[in-house]
Design a protein around this motif. Sequence first.
Motif, PDB file in Angstrom:
ATOM      1  N   ALA A 214      51.802  40.234  38.863  1.00 55.21           N
ATOM      2  CA  ALA A 214      50.923  40.633  37.751  1.00 55.21           C
ATOM      3  C   ALA A 214      51.265  42.041  37.282  1.00 55.21           C
ATOM      4  O   ALA A 214      51.307  42.317  36.072  1.00 55.21           O
ATOM      5  CB  ALA A 214      49.458  40.555  38.197  1.00 55.21           C
ATOM      6  N   LEU A 215      51.538  42.953  38.216  1.00 59.43           N
ATOM      7  CA  LEU A 215      51.911  44.318  37.852  1.00 59.43           C
ATOM      8  C   LEU A 215      53.224  44.336  37.071  1.00 59.43           C
ATOM      9  O   LEU A 215      53.336  45.018  36.034  1.00 59.43           O
ATOM     10  CB  LEU A 215      52.017  45.176  39.116  1.00 59.43           C
ATOM     11  CG  LEU A 215      52.358  46.646  38.911  1.00 59.43           C
ATOM     12  CD1 LEU A 215      51.256  47.331  38.093  1.00 59.43           C
ATOM     13  CD2 LEU A 215      52.524  47.339  40.239  1.00 59.43           C
TER      14      LEU A 215
ATOM     15  N   SER B 143      55.894  38.474  52.356  1.00 61.75           N
ATOM     16  CA  SER B 143      54.571  38.893  51.897  1.00 61.75           C
ATOM     17  C   SER B 143      53.661  37.687  51.696  1.00 61.75           C
ATOM     18  O   SER B 143      54.121  36.567  51.501  1.00 61.75           O
ATOM     19  CB  SER B 143      54.694  39.647  50.575  1.00 61.75           C
ATOM     20  OG  SER B 143      55.460  40.826  50.751  1.00 61.75           O
ATOM     21  N   SER B 144      52.377  37.966  51.721  1.00 55.93           N
ATOM     22  CA  SER B 144      51.410  36.894  51.519  1.00 55.93           C
ATOM     23  C   SER B 144      51.404  36.488  50.049  1.00 55.93           C
ATOM     24  O   SER B 144      51.824  37.262  49.169  1.00 55.93           O
ATOM     25  CB  SER B 144      50.027  37.372  51.937  1.00 55.93           C
ATOM     26  OG  SER B 144      49.559  38.352  51.030  1.00 55.93           O
TER      27      SER B 144
ATOM     28  N   ARG C 199      48.989  36.327  47.999  1.00 54.36           N
ATOM     29  CA  ARG C 199      48.143  37.235  47.201  1.00 54.36           C
ATOM     30  C   ARG C 199      48.901  38.501  46.846  1.00 54.36           C
ATOM     31  O   ARG C 199      48.819  38.999  45.726  1.00 54.36           O
ATOM     32  CB  ARG C 199      46.868  37.577  47.964  1.00 54.36           C
ATOM     33  CG  ARG C 199      45.916  36.428  48.045  1.00 54.36           C
ATOM     34  CD  ARG C 199      44.643  36.821  48.725  1.00 54.36           C
ATOM     35  NE  ARG C 199      43.764  35.660  48.812  1.00 54.36           N
ATOM     36  CZ  ARG C 199      42.780  35.541  49.656  1.00 54.36           C
ATOM     37  NH1 ARG C 199      42.524  36.515  50.484  1.00 54.36           N
ATOM     38  NH2 ARG C 199      42.032  34.469  49.673  1.00 54.36           N
ATOM     39  N   ARG C 200      49.636  39.040  47.821  1.00 55.66           N
ATOM     40  CA  ARG C 200      50.415  40.251  47.561  1.00 55.66           C
ATOM     41  C   ARG C 200      51.495  39.970  46.520  1.00 55.66           C
ATOM     42  O   ARG C 200      51.725  40.768  45.607  1.00 55.66           O
ATOM     43  CB  ARG C 200      51.026  40.759  48.854  1.00 55.66           C
ATOM     44  CG  ARG C 200      51.844  42.043  48.633  1.00 55.66           C
ATOM     45  CD  ARG C 200      52.256  42.634  49.917  1.00 55.66           C
ATOM     46  NE  ARG C 200      51.057  43.247  50.481  1.00 55.66           N
ATOM     47  CZ  ARG C 200      51.049  44.018  51.536  1.00 55.66           C
ATOM     48  NH1 ARG C 200      52.173  44.259  52.157  1.00 55.66           N
ATOM     49  NH2 ARG C 200      49.947  44.541  51.989  1.00 55.66           N
TER      50      ARG C 200
ATOM     51  N   ALA D 203      51.372  37.675  44.221  1.00 53.96           N
ATOM     52  CA  ALA D 203      50.708  37.504  42.920  1.00 53.96           C
ATOM     53  C   ALA D 203      50.345  38.858  42.315  1.00 53.96           C
ATOM     54  O   ALA D 203      50.500  39.074  41.103  1.00 53.96           O
ATOM     55  CB  ALA D 203      49.463  36.643  43.081  1.00 53.96           C
ATOM     56  N   ALA D 204      49.894  39.795  43.145  1.00 50.91           N
ATOM     57  CA  ALA D 204      49.549  41.129  42.645  1.00 50.91           C
ATOM     58  C   ALA D 204      50.788  41.853  42.132  1.00 50.91           C
ATOM     59  O   ALA D 204      50.761  42.483  41.060  1.00 50.91           O
ATOM     60  CB  ALA D 204      48.869  41.935  43.745  1.00 50.91           C
ATOM     61  N   ILE D 205      51.890  41.768  42.871  1.00 52.01           N
ATOM     62  CA  ILE D 205      53.144  42.401  42.425  1.00 52.01           C
ATOM     63  C   ILE D 205      53.628  41.753  41.135  1.00 52.01           C
ATOM     64  O   ILE D 205      54.062  42.435  40.193  1.00 52.01           O
ATOM     65  CB  ILE D 205      54.212  42.313  43.542  1.00 52.01           C
ATOM     66  CG1 ILE D 205      53.796  43.181  44.733  1.00 52.01           C
ATOM     67  CG2 ILE D 205      55.571  42.731  43.031  1.00 52.01           C
ATOM     68  CD1 ILE D 205      54.659  42.988  45.977  1.00 52.01           C
TER      69      ILE D 205
END
Length: 145
Positions: free
Chosen positions: A12-13, A2-3, A5-6, A8-10
Amino acid sequence: MSSPRRLAAIGALLAVVAAAALVTLVLAGRTTAGVAAATAAFLVLLAALAFLAVTVRRLDGKAHRIDLRVKKYEAELARTTTALRAIDTRLGLLVQAVEESAARRAEDIGAILASLGEDRVNAMARAREVEELRAEVRALAGDGG
């Protein structure tokens, strides 16, 4: 993979879910605030370590691409250097040929000028002889007449 950003989003969730779970455990009295704080600190350190790993991976990828570019430019520079050496060799041969040609022309011109000089000297000597002969002919013509 995954990139960043992806990821980092995971992350953070998951951090929000973990924080909510810790708050729920503290409010339900299943754990103490100190243990929850230590667990949160541990999770923050794990997140920081994951961030560093992703950052280092990205930097390593960039460094690898830069290294490939440098190798490509070095190969191009080597080809250019080889071509320049070949051109330099050819120019050296051309300069030598031009110098030899100039030397031959100088010799030819010298020979031509020498020949012209001899012809002129011979012509001047003949002109004097002709003048002398004319003078003798005039003198003879003047004596006979």
